[in-house]
Design a protein around this motif. Structure first.
Motif, PDB file in Angstrom:
ATOM      1  N   VAL A  55       0.854  -1.258   0.087  1.00 31.99           N
ATOM      2  CA  VAL A  55       0.023  -0.044   0.066  1.00 31.99           C
ATOM      3  C   VAL A  55       0.899   1.254   0.169  1.00 31.99           C
ATOM      4  CG1 VAL A  55      -1.654   1.390   1.319  1.00 31.99           C
ATOM      5  CG2 VAL A  55      -1.937  -1.217   1.358  1.00 31.99           C
ATOM      6  N   LEU A  56       0.676   1.960  -0.906  1.00 34.97           N
ATOM      7  CA  LEU A  56       1.326   3.482  -0.929  1.00 34.97           C
ATOM      8  C   LEU A  56       1.115   4.067   0.398  1.00 34.97           C
ATOM      9  CD1 LEU A  56       3.262   5.376  -2.453  1.00 34.97           C
ATOM     10  CD2 LEU A  56       1.523   6.259  -3.467  1.00 34.97           C
ATOM     11  N   GLU A  57       2.106   4.239   1.200  1.00 37.29           N
ATOM     12  CA  GLU A  57       2.045   4.613   2.565  1.00 37.29           C
ATOM     13  C   GLU A  57       2.209   6.387   2.570  1.00 37.29           C
ATOM     14  OE1 GLU A  57       3.775   3.121   6.862  1.00 37.29           O
ATOM     15  OE2 GLU A  57       5.176   3.716   5.325  1.00 37.29           O
ATOM     16  N   ALA A  58       2.938   6.859   1.888  1.00 41.07           N
ATOM     17  CA  ALA A  58       3.259   8.342   1.932  1.00 41.07           C
ATOM     18  C   ALA A  58       3.778   8.788   0.665  1.00 41.07           C
ATOM     19  CB  ALA A  58       4.306   8.648   3.031  1.00 41.07           C
ATOM     20  N   ILE A  59       3.803  10.170   0.288  1.00 44.27           N
ATOM     21  CA  ILE A  59       4.394  10.768  -0.597  1.00 44.27           C
ATOM     22  C   ILE A  59       5.137  11.817  -0.194  1.00 44.27           C
ATOM     23  CG2 ILE A  59       3.716  12.146  -2.795  1.00 44.27           C
ATOM     24  CD1 ILE A  59       1.528  10.423  -3.420  1.00 44.27           C
ATOM     25  N   SER A  60       6.614  12.062  -0.710  1.00 46.65           N
ATOM     26  CA  SER A  60       7.216  13.096  -0.127  1.00 46.65           C
ATOM     27  C   SER A  60       7.417  14.291  -0.834  1.00 46.65           C
ATOM     28  CB  SER A  60       8.769  12.760  -0.021  1.00 46.65           C
ATOM     29  OG  SER A  60       8.893  11.322   0.820  1.00 46.65           O
ATOM     30  N   PHE A  61       6.948  14.259  -2.150  1.00 49.50           N
ATOM     31  CA  PHE A  61       7.108  15.462  -2.994  1.00 49.50           C
ATOM     32  C   PHE A  61       5.789  15.426  -3.935  1.00 49.50           C
ATOM     33  CE2 PHE A  61      11.348  14.453  -2.018  1.00 49.50           C
ATOM     34  CZ  PHE A  61      12.076  15.763  -2.020  1.00 49.50           C
ATOM     35  N   GLN A  62       5.248  16.507  -4.163  1.00 51.28           N
ATOM     36  CA  GLN A  62       4.190  16.575  -5.049  1.00 51.28           C
ATOM     37  C   GLN A  62       4.472  17.130  -6.479  1.00 51.28           C
ATOM     38  OE1 GLN A  62       1.412  15.944  -3.557  1.00 51.28           O
ATOM     39  NE2 GLN A  62       2.201  15.938  -1.499  1.00 51.28           N
ATOM     40  N   GLU A  63       3.335  16.835  -7.402  1.00 54.45           N
ATOM     41  CA  GLU A  63       3.593  17.153  -8.684  1.00 54.45           C
ATOM     42  C   GLU A  63       4.038  18.505  -9.004  1.00 54.45           C
ATOM     43  OE1 GLU A  63      -0.063  16.156 -10.752  1.00 54.45           O
ATOM     44  OE2 GLU A  63       0.119  14.015 -10.395  1.00 54.45           O
ATOM     45  N   GLY A  64       5.071  18.595 -10.018  1.00 53.77           N
ATOM     46  CA  GLY A  64       5.620  19.734 -10.317  1.00 53.77           C
ATOM     47  C   GLY A  64       7.013  20.143  -9.472  1.00 53.77           C
ATOM     48  N   GLU A  65       7.104  19.512  -8.523  1.00 48.74           N
ATOM     49  CA  GLU A  65       8.526  19.629  -7.812  1.00 48.74           C
ATOM     50  C   GLU A  65       9.767  19.169  -8.343  1.00 48.74           C
ATOM     51  OE1 GLU A  65       8.212  19.975  -3.314  1.00 48.74           O
ATOM     52  OE2 GLU A  65       6.333  19.263  -3.323  1.00 48.74           O
ATOM     53  N   THR A  66      10.905  19.592  -8.185  1.00 46.96           N
ATOM     54  CA  THR A  66      12.139  19.179  -8.676  1.00 46.96           C
ATOM     55  C   THR A  66      12.631  18.287  -7.481  1.00 46.96           C
ATOM     56  OG1 THR A  66      12.472  20.904  -9.968  1.00 46.96           O
ATOM     57  CG2 THR A  66      14.244  19.739  -9.647  1.00 46.96           C
ATOM     58  N   VAL A  67      13.105  17.213  -7.969  1.00 50.74           N
ATOM     59  CA  VAL A  67      13.905  16.098  -7.149  1.00 50.74           C
ATOM     60  C   VAL A  67      15.321  15.972  -7.610  1.00 50.74           C
ATOM     61  CG1 VAL A  67      11.802  15.397  -5.842  1.00 50.74           C
ATOM     62  CG2 VAL A  67      12.601  14.328  -8.133  1.00 50.74           C
ATOM     63  N   GLU A  68      16.088  15.451  -6.931  1.00 44.21           N
ATOM     64  CA  GLU A  68      17.430  14.975  -7.217  1.00 44.21           C
ATOM     65  C   GLU A  68      17.692  13.384  -7.525  1.00 44.21           C
ATOM     66  OE1 GLU A  68      20.384  16.564  -4.293  1.00 44.21           O
ATOM     67  OE2 GLU A  68      20.070  18.575  -5.325  1.00 44.21           O
ATOM     68  N   VAL A  69      18.420  12.891  -8.146  1.00 47.94           N
ATOM     69  CA  VAL A  69      18.701  11.463  -8.176  1.00 47.94           C
ATOM     70  C   VAL A  69      19.088  10.990  -6.865  1.00 47.94           C
ATOM     71  CG1 VAL A  69      20.168   9.858  -9.044  1.00 47.94           C
ATOM     72  CG2 VAL A  69      19.608  11.663 -10.494  1.00 47.94           C
ATOM     73  N   GLY A  70      18.303   9.839  -6.305  1.00 45.93           N
ATOM     74  CA  GLY A  70      18.451   9.093  -5.208  1.00 45.93           C
ATOM     75  C   GLY A  70      17.494   9.642  -3.967  1.00 45.93           C
ATOM     76  N   ALA A  71      16.980  10.813  -4.107  1.00 46.69           N
ATOM     77  CA  ALA A  71      15.730  11.321  -3.215  1.00 46.69           C
ATOM     78  C   ALA A  71      14.606  10.481  -2.974  1.00 46.69           C
ATOM     79  CB  ALA A  71      15.262  12.762  -3.819  1.00 46.69           C
ATOM     80  N   LEU A  72      14.291  10.601  -1.771  1.00 44.32           N
ATOM     81  CA  LEU A  72      13.245   9.640  -1.272  1.00 44.32           C
ATOM     82  C   LEU A  72      11.921  10.508  -1.667  1.00 44.32           C
ATOM     83  CD1 LEU A  72      12.286   7.292   0.414  1.00 44.32           C
ATOM     84  CD2 LEU A  72      12.344   8.854   2.644  1.00 44.32           C
ATOM     85  N   ILE A  73      11.111   9.566  -2.561  1.00 46.89           N
ATOM     86  CA  ILE A  73       9.788  10.476  -2.775  1.00 46.89           C
ATOM     87  C   ILE A  73       8.625   9.829  -2.527  1.00 46.89           C
ATOM     88  CG2 ILE A  73      10.789  11.464  -5.197  1.00 46.89           C
ATOM     89  CD1 ILE A  73       9.943   9.063  -6.511  1.00 46.89           C
ATOM     90  N   GLY A  74       8.704   8.594  -1.884  1.00 45.38           N
ATOM     91  CA  GLY A  74       7.562   8.001  -1.286  1.00 45.38           C
ATOM     92  C   GLY A  74       8.064   6.523  -0.833  1.00 45.38           C
TER      93      GLY A  74
END
Length: 513
Positions: A55-74
């Motif tokens: 089950v998808l438990e959490a989302i760390s970044f929303q649509e449109g946000e910029t993230v780096e390689v290796g970042a935890l997004i969910g």
């Protein structure tokens, strides 16, 4: 136990990506290797699969946000927790259907926060709220408008549900990351059926998606315009994400039925001075300047105070370009998917002239002159929030078709409040087209620290002498405002003459003459 979802390696030279679209929301069941989120880079768009089922438990970044390689997004709760989570979700849906608002098993409210709008933007003003407490909101539907000193942008809901709290009122200044509102996830269908809210002018068009075959409600600006123009939402086909009806779709529909002009360059009333007579006070209105309007006013006045600004004029016979457009416009649009306008010709002519007169493409930095060996052409666009100048980067390396495509993309983004910071930074020269509003002559103000701006004007038939004979031709006045500290009068006049020559003999653009 949770399984992390991280940004994968995207390529040797790619270090970051933008969250494009979440295919799942917190609480949804996912299968191993099922796509969970879409990432967009400057090279390619990729889908990130679930590393495990659950089950998808959490989302760390929303649509449109910029993230780096290796970042935890969910994060995904492992499969053993899936049945319990699904059971809890079913209980929540049943509870909502029975209007049991005190059910403690409901999903936690989702926070709506001020997104990162750019490296130099640390705060924004809260503009218009498109929803109020108790309103239903869909996934990706705009909930509030924010105004920064660069542009206006819509903040969308990351989940479908009900607005349960608004923590920042219109007109307030908020910092990046500040809490704006909370949304309670859930369908809310039974609640809506049991106690339907009275339809408002802006809510009425929202029913369009059901009849037009899309889940997405129209953009708020589109809804408002449809109501103003009395356009049936069911008659429109949206061009936005997942078929969403955008403002330009309404504009196109209005134009096709002979509607009057849709927008002006500024819908907000200008601030007024204190009334000189008490009897006049009830007939006047005082409004707060938007952050964007304040920035425009400050930058334009700084340009006047700093630069030794001067304007030179010329006129161009537009018949050769108009004949060329008439001959090839259908073939051009069929091949390139964009209409052949005038801006492509002007941008290309400017790029040719900048190569010959590099001072017009330069800027002053202290006691140094910086000459640019590239052409990032800013195109001034009037929106209902004010003037913005998105940039066509490396226009000198583009064909006319590529320039037209990029100008079209930037224009749509400007009208919808979706311009990014990158879209408006780094310009080396600007083109402003006052002719679309009927201007016959003007002296444009420099877009500092640039040293030149070209003003286009209305095409008007006038008698001119050609080969000793008086003929009627479609003529346009051109104005070049320039910084006399960098550009000499001879250079400015030569620059404008080169543009005139390129437009009156378009073959020069093809032959690079």
């Amino acid at each position: 136990m949770s399984v992390e979802i991280r940004v994968p390696t995207l390529g040797e030279s790619v270090t970051e990506a933008t969250i494009g679209q979440w295919f799942k929301k917190p609480g949804d069941a996912v299968k191993a290797d099922e796509p969970v989120v879409e990432l967009e880079t400057d090279k390619v768009t990729i889908e990130v699969p679930a590393p495990a089922g659950g089950v998808l438990e959490a989302i760390s970044f929303q649509e449109g946000e910029t993230v780096e390689v290796g970042a935890l997004i969910g994060a995904i709760a492992d499969g053993e927790e899936a049945p319990a989570a699904e059971q809890s979700q079913n209980e929540q849906e049943t509870s909502e259907a029975n209007m049991a608002s005190d059910d403690k098993n409901d999903a936690a409210p989702v926070d709506i926060v001020v997104p990162v709008a750019g490296e130099s933007v640390v705060e924004a003003d809260v503009g218009e709220w498109f929803k109020k407490v108790g309103d239903r909101v869909e996934l990706d539907e705009a909930i509030v408008e924010l105004e920064t000193d660069k542009a206006a942008m819509d903040v969308s809901s990351p989940v479908a549900g009900t607005v349960i709290e608004i923590l920042a009122e219109s007109g307030e200044t908020v910092e990046v990351g500040a809490l704006l509102a909370r949304v309670q996830p859930g369908e809310g269908g039974a609640v809506a059926a049991a106690a339907p809210a009275p339809a408002t002018k802006e809510e009425a068009p929202a029913a369009a998606p059901a009849s037009s075959g899309t889940e997405m409600p129209p953009a708020p600006s589109a809804s408002k315009m449809m109501a103003e123009k009395n356009i049936d939402p069911a008659s429109l086909t949206g061009s936005g994400k997942r078929g969403q009806v955008l403002k330009e779709d309404v504009i196109a529909a209005a134009a096709s039925i002979g509607s009057t002009a849709v927008a002006t360059t500024s819908s907000a009333p200008a601030p007024v001075r204190a009334p000189s007579n008490a009897d006049d006070a009830p007939r006047e209105e005082r409004v707060k300047m938007t952050r964007l309007r304040k920035t425009i006013a400050t930058r334009l006045k700084e340009a006047q105070n700093t630069a030794a600004m001067l304007t030179t004029f010329n006129e161009v016979d537009m018949k050769p370009v108009m004949d060329l457009r008439k001959s090839y416009k259908d073939l051009f649009e069929k091949k390139h998917g964009v209409k052949l306008g005038f801006m492509g010709f002007f941008a290309k002519a400017v790029c040719h002239a900048l190569k010959e007169i590099p001072a017009v493409n330069a800027e002053i930095d202290g006691s140094d002159l910086i000459y640019k060996n590239y052409a990032h052409i800013g195109v001034a666009v009037g929106t209902d929030k004010g003037l913005v100048v998105p940039v066509v980067r490396d226009a000198d390396q583009m064909s006319i078709a590529e320039i037209e495509q990029e100008i079209g993309r930037l224009g749509r983004a400007a009208r919808d409040g979706e311009l990014s910071m990158a879209d408006m930074q780094g310009g080396t020269f600007t083109i402003s087209n006052g002719g679309v509003y009927g201007s016959l002559m003007s002296t444009p103000i420099l877009n500092a620290p640039q040293s030149g701006i070209l003003g286009m004007h209305k095409i008007q038939e006038r008698p001119v002498v050609v080969n000793g004979e008086v003929v009627v031709r479609p003529m346009m006045y051109l104005a070049l405002s320039y910084d006399h500290r960098i550009v000499d009068g001879k250079e400015a006049v030569t620059f404008l003459v080169r543009i005139k020559e390129s437009l009156e003999d378009p073959q020069r653009l093809v032959l690079d003459l």
